[in-house]
Design a protein around this motif. Structure first.
Motif, PDB file in Angstrom:
ATOM      1  N   LEU A  55       0.685  -1.403   0.211  1.00  0.00           N
ATOM      2  CA  LEU A  55       0.027  -0.345   0.226  1.00  0.00           C
ATOM      3  C   LEU A  55       0.919   1.176  -0.067  1.00  0.00           C
ATOM      4  CD1 LEU A  55      -3.333  -0.017   1.954  1.00  0.00           C
ATOM      5  CD2 LEU A  55      -3.333   0.001  -0.147  1.00  0.00           C
ATOM      6  N   ARG A  56       0.631   1.931  -1.115  1.00  0.00           N
ATOM      7  CA  ARG A  56       1.303   3.529  -1.096  1.00  0.00           C
ATOM      8  C   ARG A  56       0.347   4.578  -0.341  1.00  0.00           C
ATOM      9  NH1 ARG A  56       5.315   4.536  -6.112  1.00  0.00           N
ATOM     10  NH2 ARG A  56       6.379   1.893  -6.271  1.00  0.00           N
ATOM     11  N   PRO A  57       0.941   5.626  -0.239  1.00  0.00           N
ATOM     12  CA  PRO A  57       2.845   5.992  -0.467  1.00  0.00           C
ATOM     13  C   PRO A  57       3.473   5.641   1.564  1.00  0.00           C
ATOM     14  CG  PRO A  57       1.241   8.349   0.672  1.00  0.00           C
ATOM     15  CD  PRO A  57      -0.429   6.456   0.006  1.00  0.00           C
ATOM     16  N   TYR A  58       4.638   5.497   0.524  1.00  0.00           N
ATOM     17  CA  TYR A  58       5.444   5.345   1.452  1.00  0.00           C
ATOM     18  C   TYR A  58       5.857   6.213   2.390  1.00  0.00           C
ATOM     19  CZ  TYR A  58       6.434   0.205   0.378  1.00  0.00           C
ATOM     20  OH  TYR A  58       6.449  -0.610  -0.268  1.00  0.00           O
ATOM     21  N   LYS A  59       5.981   5.817   3.595  1.00  0.00           N
ATOM     22  CA  LYS A  59       6.276   7.388   4.795  1.00  0.00           C
ATOM     23  C   LYS A  59       7.613   7.661   4.762  1.00  0.00           C
ATOM     24  CE  LYS A  59       5.493   6.548  10.014  1.00  0.00           C
ATOM     25  NZ  LYS A  59       5.384   5.546  10.732  1.00  0.00           N
ATOM     26  N   VAL A  99      10.353  -5.380  -2.929  1.00  0.00           N
ATOM     27  CA  VAL A  99       9.980  -4.202  -1.835  1.00  0.00           C
ATOM     28  C   VAL A  99       9.637  -3.217  -3.874  1.00  0.00           C
ATOM     29  CG1 VAL A  99       9.664  -2.437  -0.438  1.00  0.00           C
ATOM     30  CG2 VAL A  99      10.794  -4.679   0.119  1.00  0.00           C
ATOM     31  N   LEU A 100       9.860  -3.133  -3.868  1.00  0.00           N
ATOM     32  CA  LEU A 100       9.174  -2.091  -5.166  1.00  0.00           C
ATOM     33  C   LEU A 100       7.864  -2.353  -6.188  1.00  0.00           C
ATOM     34  CD1 LEU A 100       9.749   0.889  -5.855  1.00  0.00           C
ATOM     35  CD2 LEU A 100      11.320  -0.192  -7.712  1.00  0.00           C
ATOM     36  N   LYS A 101       8.522  -3.856  -6.331  1.00  0.00           N
ATOM     37  CA  LYS A 101       7.061  -4.341  -6.914  1.00  0.00           C
ATOM     38  C   LYS A 101       6.089  -4.022  -6.393  1.00  0.00           C
ATOM     39  CE  LYS A 101       8.262  -8.415  -8.093  1.00  0.00           C
ATOM     40  NZ  LYS A 101       8.907  -9.836  -8.927  1.00  0.00           N
ATOM     41  N   LYS A 111       2.832  10.965  -4.996  1.00  0.00           N
ATOM     42  CA  LYS A 111       2.489  12.047  -5.227  1.00  0.00           C
ATOM     43  C   LYS A 111       4.114  12.127  -6.682  1.00  0.00           C
ATOM     44  CE  LYS A 111      -0.608  14.418  -3.264  1.00  0.00           C
ATOM     45  NZ  LYS A 111      -0.436  14.207  -2.125  1.00  0.00           N
ATOM     46  N   THR A 112       4.951  11.140  -6.105  1.00  0.00           N
ATOM     47  CA  THR A 112       6.462  12.028  -6.560  1.00  0.00           C
ATOM     48  C   THR A 112       7.227  10.108  -6.732  1.00  0.00           C
ATOM     49  OG1 THR A 112       7.393  12.213  -4.389  1.00  0.00           O
ATOM     50  CG2 THR A 112       7.371  13.922  -5.495  1.00  0.00           C
ATOM     51  N   HIS A 113       8.220  10.306  -6.921  1.00  0.00           N
ATOM     52  CA  HIS A 113       9.066   8.611  -7.786  1.00  0.00           C
ATOM     53  C   HIS A 113      10.177   9.633  -6.810  1.00  0.00           C
ATOM     54  CE1 HIS A 113       5.992   6.699  -9.746  1.00  0.00           C
ATOM     55  NE2 HIS A 113       5.924   7.913  -9.988  1.00  0.00           N
ATOM     56  N   GLN A 114      10.787  10.311  -5.647  1.00  0.00           N
ATOM     57  CA  GLN A 114      11.741  10.909  -5.242  1.00  0.00           C
ATOM     58  C   GLN A 114      12.159   9.468  -5.171  1.00  0.00           C
ATOM     59  OE1 GLN A 114       9.567   9.858  -3.416  1.00  0.00           O
ATOM     60  NE2 GLN A 114       9.003  11.079  -1.402  1.00  0.00           N
TER      61      GLN A 114
END
Ligand code: HEC
Length: 114
Positions: A55-59, A99-101, A111-114
Motif C-alpha cells: 500500500l502506497r504512499p510510503y512514509k 519491495v518496489l514490486k 505524488k512523486t517518485h523520489q
C-alpha cells in the motif's frame, strides 16, 4: 582448465543465489507478512506496526533509493531493523527491487517518485 573452473564456480553461485522472494521470506515476512501486507506473526506486538508494503504512499519515500536506504539503515525508534551489516549489497538491492514490486500491486498513491 582454469577458465572452466571459474565458469563453474560462477554458475554455482548464480544458481544458489536467493531470489528477492526467498530473501523476503527469510528476513522480512515475520513482521511484514508473507505477501508484505503487514500481518506477519510478529506484527501484533509492534508499535508502530510494520508497514503494509503493498500500500502506497510510503512514509519514507516510494522510490528505489529511499526503499534501499530504509532496508539498509532501518528506522530508528521502531522495530524496523537495519540490514546493512548482515546482508550483502546485492541482497539489499534484490530486496529493494522486490519491495518496489510489492509497492506497485495496488497502484501508486505517491505524488512523486523520489
Ligand atoms: C522486527 C520486525 C521487522 C522486520 C524483520 C522487518 N521490518 Fe520493515 N518495518 C517494520 C516496522 C515496524 C516498520 C514501520 C516503521 C514506521 O512506521 O516508522 C517497517 C518499515 C519498513 C519500510 C518503510 C515503509 C515506509 O512506509 O516508508 C520498508 C521499505 C520495510 N520496512 C522493508 C523491510 C524489508 C525489506 C525487510 C526485510 C529485509 C523488513 N522490512 C524487515 C518492522 C520490520
Amino acid at each position: 582448465m582454469r577458465t572452466l573452473l571459474l565458469a563453474a564456480l560462477l554458475l554455482t553461485s548464480v544458481v544458489r543465489a536467493e531470489t528477492g522472494q526467498e530473501l523476503f521470506d527469510r528476513h522480512c515476512q515475520v513482521c511484514h507478512g508473507p505477501q508484505g501486507e503487514g500481518n506477519g506473526p510478529g506484527a501484533q506486538a509492534l508499535d508502530p506496526a510494520p508497514r503494509d508494503l503493498t500500500l502506497r504512499p510510503y512514509k519514507y519515500g516510494c522510490g528505489r533509493r529511499p526503499i534501499l536506504r530504509t532496508i539498509t539503515e532501518g528506522v530508528s525508534g521502531t522495530a524496523m531493523p537495519a540490514f546493512g551489516n548482515t546482508l550483502s549489497q546485492g541482497e539489499l538491492e534484490q530486496l529493494a527491487d522486490f519491495v518496489l514490486k510489492l509497492s506497485r500491486q495496488k497502484g501508486c498513491g505517491c505524488k512523486t517518485h523520489q
